[in-house]
Design an enzyme around this catalytic site. Structure first.
Site, PDB file in Angstrom:
ATOM      1  N   PHE A  23      50.428  21.537  66.832  1.00  0.00           N
ATOM      2  CA  PHE A  23      50.323  20.250  66.158  1.00  0.00           C
ATOM      3  C   PHE A  23      51.593  19.441  66.427  1.00  0.00           C
ATOM      4  O   PHE A  23      52.696  19.934  66.185  1.00  0.00           O
ATOM      5  CB  PHE A  23      50.153  20.442  64.651  1.00  0.00           C
ATOM      6  CG  PHE A  23      48.826  21.032  64.276  1.00  0.00           C
ATOM      7  CD1 PHE A  23      47.789  20.228  63.849  1.00  0.00           C
ATOM      8  CD2 PHE A  23      48.622  22.403  64.366  1.00  0.00           C
ATOM      9  CE1 PHE A  23      46.553  20.781  63.513  1.00  0.00           C
ATOM     10  CE2 PHE A  23      47.400  22.967  64.039  1.00  0.00           C
ATOM     11  CZ  PHE A  23      46.361  22.157  63.616  1.00  0.00           C
ATOM     12  N   CYS A  29      53.187   5.425  59.779  1.00  0.00           N
ATOM     13  CA  CYS A  29      51.771   5.113  59.607  1.00  0.00           C
ATOM     14  C   CYS A  29      51.645   3.636  59.272  1.00  0.00           C
ATOM     15  O   CYS A  29      52.539   3.045  58.660  1.00  0.00           O
ATOM     16  CB  CYS A  29      51.156   5.970  58.500  1.00  0.00           C
ATOM     17  SG  CYS A  29      49.347   5.829  58.430  1.00  0.00           S
ATOM     18  N   CYS A  33      47.937   5.530  52.113  1.00  0.00           N
ATOM     19  CA  CYS A  33      46.835   6.052  51.304  1.00  0.00           C
ATOM     20  C   CYS A  33      47.401   6.893  50.164  1.00  0.00           C
ATOM     21  O   CYS A  33      48.270   7.734  50.389  1.00  0.00           O
ATOM     22  CB  CYS A  33      45.903   6.885  52.168  1.00  0.00           C
ATOM     23  SG  CYS A  33      45.251   5.977  53.593  1.00  0.00           S
ATOM     24  N   CYS A  36      47.391  10.739  50.686  1.00  0.00           N
ATOM     25  CA  CYS A  36      48.029  11.302  51.881  1.00  0.00           C
ATOM     26  C   CYS A  36      49.001  12.417  51.492  1.00  0.00           C
ATOM     27  O   CYS A  36      49.741  12.308  50.528  1.00  0.00           O
ATOM     28  CB  CYS A  36      48.779  10.218  52.640  1.00  0.00           C
ATOM     29  SG  CYS A  36      49.485  10.827  54.184  1.00  0.00           S
ATOM     30  N   ASP A  37      48.992  13.500  52.298  1.00  0.00           N
ATOM     31  CA  ASP A  37      49.866  14.640  52.019  1.00  0.00           C
ATOM     32  C   ASP A  37      50.983  14.780  53.055  1.00  0.00           C
ATOM     33  O   ASP A  37      51.558  15.844  53.214  1.00  0.00           O
ATOM     34  CB  ASP A  37      49.055  15.936  51.925  1.00  0.00           C
ATOM     35  CG  ASP A  37      48.245  16.229  53.180  1.00  0.00           C
ATOM     36  OD1 ASP A  37      48.357  15.478  54.170  1.00  0.00           O
ATOM     37  OD2 ASP A  37      47.492  17.209  53.172  1.00  0.00           O
ATOM     38  N   THR A  38      51.298  13.691  53.759  1.00  0.00           N
ATOM     39  CA  THR A  38      52.319  13.727  54.808  1.00  0.00           C
ATOM     40  C   THR A  38      53.525  12.879  54.413  1.00  0.00           C
ATOM     41  O   THR A  38      53.368  11.749  53.965  1.00  0.00           O
ATOM     42  CB  THR A  38      51.751  13.203  56.151  1.00  0.00           C
ATOM     43  OG1 THR A  38      50.645  14.014  56.528  1.00  0.00           O
ATOM     44  CG2 THR A  38      52.786  13.239  57.249  1.00  0.00           C
ATOM     45  N   GLU A  92      44.112  12.881  66.207  1.00  0.00           N
ATOM     46  CA  GLU A  92      43.553  12.532  64.901  1.00  0.00           C
ATOM     47  C   GLU A  92      44.119  11.175  64.506  1.00  0.00           C
ATOM     48  O   GLU A  92      45.335  11.008  64.414  1.00  0.00           O
ATOM     49  CB  GLU A  92      43.921  13.589  63.863  1.00  0.00           C
ATOM     50  CG  GLU A  92      43.340  14.948  64.161  1.00  0.00           C
ATOM     51  CD  GLU A  92      43.686  16.008  63.133  1.00  0.00           C
ATOM     52  OE1 GLU A  92      42.974  17.011  63.090  1.00  0.00           O
ATOM     53  OE2 GLU A  92      44.673  15.830  62.372  1.00  0.00           O
ATOM     54  N   HIS A 182      42.908  25.284  56.004  1.00  0.00           N
ATOM     55  CA  HIS A 182      44.317  25.682  56.032  1.00  0.00           C
ATOM     56  C   HIS A 182      44.919  25.716  54.631  1.00  0.00           C
ATOM     57  O   HIS A 182      45.764  26.565  54.342  1.00  0.00           O
ATOM     58  CB  HIS A 182      45.127  24.769  56.965  1.00  0.00           C
ATOM     59  CG  HIS A 182      45.015  23.317  56.629  1.00  0.00           C
ATOM     60  ND1 HIS A 182      43.842  22.596  56.823  1.00  0.00           N
ATOM     61  CD2 HIS A 182      45.915  22.450  56.133  1.00  0.00           C
ATOM     62  CE1 HIS A 182      44.042  21.343  56.452  1.00  0.00           C
ATOM     63  NE2 HIS A 182      45.291  21.230  56.012  1.00  0.00           N
TER      64      HIS A 182
END
Length: 188
Positions: A23, A29, A33, A36-38, A92, A182
């Site tokens: 990855f 970005c 959102c 979002c988990d990033t 993605e 995951h």
């Protein structure tokens, strides 16, 4: 390029679930959102050559470029270098920005803004408490359709969303359910 992280794991969602992959998580970005988990603020600068060298440390061909939003930085030259190294490149994206033409697989996960991509390999729609986030999809053509329950951080709310997403898929059989495996098996 601003890289949030590069790591080796299993693809946890969508068509390639369970596939070993490297990855490349790009920083930044064009959307914010709430679910979002990033962490988009953390990154290191890397050259395209450094990225490819790092990717080649692991035995898989499958490389997933994600974010943030990879289309903000993704270049044809990085794709060429990855392909020259024998990699299968999967991106993605939220679909709001154009992508270089040589990507092997595109997963589009719309986030409510207009999707500008005409055709993608996989459409992954987030199922929110009020229903699927289909706003902005427009005329995008997808070969595969997935509904993914939103992870709100609340076990009770997640259970309700999951049940609604299952009902949606049962009523709309052109869609398949995609869980964030995951997270369920506690890997990155």
């Amino acid at each position: 390029m601003r890289i949030n992280e590069i790591f080796y794991s299993l693809q946890g969602e969508g068509f390639f679930v369970g596939t070993p992959a490297v990855f490349i998580r790009m920083a930044g970005c064009n959307m914010r959102c709430g679910f979002c988990d990033t962490d988009h603020s953390s990154f290191i600068e890397m050259t395209e050559e450094e990225i490819v060298k790092k990717v080649c440390e692991w035995p898989t061909r499958h490389v997933i470029i994600t974010g943030g939003e990879p289309a903000l930085q993704l270049t044809l030259s990085l794709l060429d270098l990855l392909h020259e190294a024998g990699k299968y490149v999967h991106v993605e994206t939220n679909g709001t920005l154009r992508l270089p033409p040589t990507i092997d697989w595109i997963t589009c996960s719309p986030k409510g803004e207009r999707v500008v991509l005409g055709c993608v390999d996989e459409l992954k729609v987030i199922y929110l408490p009020d229903g699927p986030l289909t706003e902005g999809i427009g005329d995008v053509t997808a070969l595969r359709h997935f509904i993914q329950p939103c992870d709100t951080g609340s076990a009770e709310e997640n259970e309700v969303i999951l049940r609604k997403a299952i009902d949606y898929v049962l009523e709309n059989p052109e869609w398949r359910l995609s869980l964030q495996t995951h997270k369920l098996i506690h890997i990155k």
